[in-house]
Design a protein around this motif. Sequence first.
Motif, PDB file in Angstrom:
ATOM      1  N   TYR A 125       0.837  -1.196   0.000  1.00 19.20           N
ATOM      2  CA  TYR A 125       0.000   0.000   0.000  1.00 19.20           C
ATOM      3  C   TYR A 125       0.876   1.252   0.000  1.00 19.20           C
ATOM      4  CZ  TYR A 125      -3.973  -2.768   1.945  1.00 19.20           C
ATOM      5  OH  TYR A 125      -4.978  -3.673   2.173  1.00 19.20           O
TER       6      TYR A 125
ATOM      7  N   TYR B  76       0.175   5.284   1.203  1.00 21.37           N
ATOM      8  CA  TYR B  76      -0.728   6.252   1.819  1.00 21.37           C
ATOM      9  C   TYR B  76      -0.012   7.603   1.870  1.00 21.37           C
ATOM     10  CZ  TYR B  76      -3.402   2.267   3.697  1.00 21.37           C
ATOM     11  OH  TYR B  76      -4.140   1.110   3.840  1.00 21.37           O
TER      12      TYR B  76
ATOM     13  N   LEU C 270      -4.476   9.076   7.467  1.00 19.22           N
ATOM     14  CA  LEU C 270      -3.841   8.519   6.289  1.00 19.22           C
ATOM     15  C   LEU C 270      -4.811   8.505   5.122  1.00 19.22           C
ATOM     16  CD1 LEU C 270      -2.054   7.404   8.649  1.00 19.22           C
ATOM     17  CD2 LEU C 270      -1.575   5.475   7.144  1.00 19.22           C
TER      18      LEU C 270
ATOM     19  N   PHE D 284      -5.555   7.011   1.556  1.00 17.69           N
ATOM     20  CA  PHE D 284      -5.213   5.883   0.695  1.00 17.69           C
ATOM     21  C   PHE D 284      -4.862   6.381  -0.704  1.00 17.69           C
ATOM     22  CE2 PHE D 284      -5.363   1.813  -1.278  1.00 17.69           C
ATOM     23  CZ  PHE D 284      -6.047   1.979  -2.480  1.00 17.69           C
TER      24      PHE D 284
ATOM     25  N   TYR E  88      -3.030   0.405  -4.013  1.00 13.88           N
ATOM     26  CA  TYR E  88      -2.932  -0.889  -3.363  1.00 13.88           C
ATOM     27  C   TYR E  88      -2.568  -1.929  -4.409  1.00 13.88           C
ATOM     28  CZ  TYR E  88      -5.167  -5.199  -1.391  1.00 13.88           C
ATOM     29  OH  TYR E  88      -5.461  -6.470  -0.963  1.00 13.88           O
TER      30      TYR E  88
ATOM     31  N   ASP F  41      -5.271  -1.347  -7.334  1.00 12.32           N
ATOM     32  CA  ASP F  41      -6.385  -0.445  -7.038  1.00 12.32           C
ATOM     33  C   ASP F  41      -5.811   0.960  -6.968  1.00 12.32           C
ATOM     34  OD1 ASP F  41      -8.990  -0.346  -4.449  1.00 12.32           O
ATOM     35  OD2 ASP F  41      -8.337   1.171  -5.871  1.00 12.32           O
TER      36      ASP F  41
ATOM     37  N   SER G 223      -7.589   3.753  -7.073  1.00 13.85           N
ATOM     38  CA  SER G 223      -8.711   4.656  -6.868  1.00 13.85           C
ATOM     39  C   SER G 223      -8.384   5.854  -5.982  1.00 13.85           C
ATOM     40  CB  SER G 223      -9.904   3.891  -6.289  1.00 13.85           C
ATOM     41  OG  SER G 223      -9.560   3.321  -5.043  1.00 13.85           O
TER      42      SER G 223
ATOM     43  N   LEU H 195       3.658   7.216   3.111  1.00 16.58           N
ATOM     44  CA  LEU H 195       3.891   5.990   3.862  1.00 16.58           C
ATOM     45  C   LEU H 195       3.626   4.770   2.999  1.00 16.58           C
ATOM     46  CD1 LEU H 195       2.100   7.102   7.129  1.00 16.58           C
ATOM     47  CD2 LEU H 195       4.515   6.543   6.968  1.00 16.58           C
TER      48      LEU H 195
ATOM     49  N   GLY I  19      -5.944 -12.016  -0.071  1.00 17.65           N
ATOM     50  CA  GLY I  19      -7.318 -12.472  -0.128  1.00 17.65           C
ATOM     51  C   GLY I  19      -8.216 -11.869   0.921  1.00 17.65           C
ATOM     52  N   GLN I  20      -9.286 -12.529   1.215  1.00 16.21           N
ATOM     53  CA  GLN I  20     -10.312 -12.012   2.101  1.00 16.21           C
ATOM     54  C   GLN I  20      -9.822 -11.885   3.528  1.00 16.21           C
ATOM     55  OE1 GLN I  20     -13.313 -10.964   1.224  1.00 16.21           O
ATOM     56  NE2 GLN I  20     -12.888 -11.386  -0.919  1.00 16.21           N
ATOM     57  N   GLY I  21     -10.356 -10.908   4.243  1.00 12.78           N
ATOM     58  CA  GLY I  21     -10.067 -10.770   5.667  1.00 12.78           C
ATOM     59  C   GLY I  21      -8.985  -9.790   5.996  1.00 12.78           C
ATOM     60  N   GLY I  22      -8.345  -9.237   5.003  1.00 14.17           N
ATOM     61  CA  GLY I  22      -7.329  -8.244   5.293  1.00 14.17           C
ATOM     62  C   GLY I  22      -6.189  -8.840   6.062  1.00 14.17           C
TER      63      GLY I  22
ATOM     64  N   LEU J 199      -0.866  -4.691   8.664  1.00 14.51           N
ATOM     65  CA  LEU J 199       0.054  -3.961   7.800  1.00 14.51           C
ATOM     66  C   LEU J 199       1.328  -3.626   8.566  1.00 14.51           C
ATOM     67  CD1 LEU J 199      -2.094  -1.375   5.809  1.00 14.51           C
ATOM     68  CD2 LEU J 199      -1.543  -3.740   5.270  1.00 14.51           C
TER      69      LEU J 199
END
Lengths: 112, 116
Positions: free
Chosen positions: B33, B35, B43, B45, B48, B56, B58, B91, B99-102, B105
């Motif tokens: 990532y 930031y 922070l 975003f 990613y 990503d 965005s 940063l 995958g899912q669930g993060g 970091l």
Amino acid sequence: SQQGEEDPQALSIQEGENATMNCSYKTSINNLQWYRQNSGRGLVHLILIRSNEREKHSGRLRVTLDTSKKSSSLLITASRAADTASYFCATDERAAGNKLTFGGGTRVLVKP
Amino acid sequence: GAGVSQSPSNKVTEKGKDVELRCDPISGHTALYWYRQSLGQGLEFLIYFQGNSAPDKSGLPSDRFSAERTGGSVSTLTIQRTQQEDSAVYLCASSPHPGQGGGELFFGEGSRLTVL
């Protein structure tokens, strides 16, 4: 726009007191995390709570999560001067490919 | 190194110049990532990267900002024709959990950019 919003923005307490800060978010999440940032440094991960959990403890830290209210709280018990830092919540939105978005943070000052 | 490494730690540049900021993530981490943090703020975003998936982008504030990640490891954030409002700490963070669930970091110490 930020997903998480912390409250209060700043908090000043005496050493030994408890510090409580809150985080509200807007959309469904997989998990919520809390991070700490000392002045001028990077962020350090404190604790992660999943959407199916309601409370989690780590040392002097206690985190709660209420998904019905889309809110979380971080409690630091028996605070120390070394706890002085900014604290941020971060959420990963289910609809946003798991990217983590952060709130504006709570600046905590613990006076010795 | 054991942690996320960012360089330079400080960069002062003149308005209109291009800058490159580098991030070396923790070896084996698949997510990366970027930031941006303005003084006393939260922070923001930016971008990613996750494995071989399309990034990503965005959060990139304008087309003057771009980032790439070569070989799934080192990432470079480039800001073209810098403006004073680009002044901030940038940063970088990486994560071992795809995958899912993060997942947790791991942050670098940041690159502080000042545009005069």
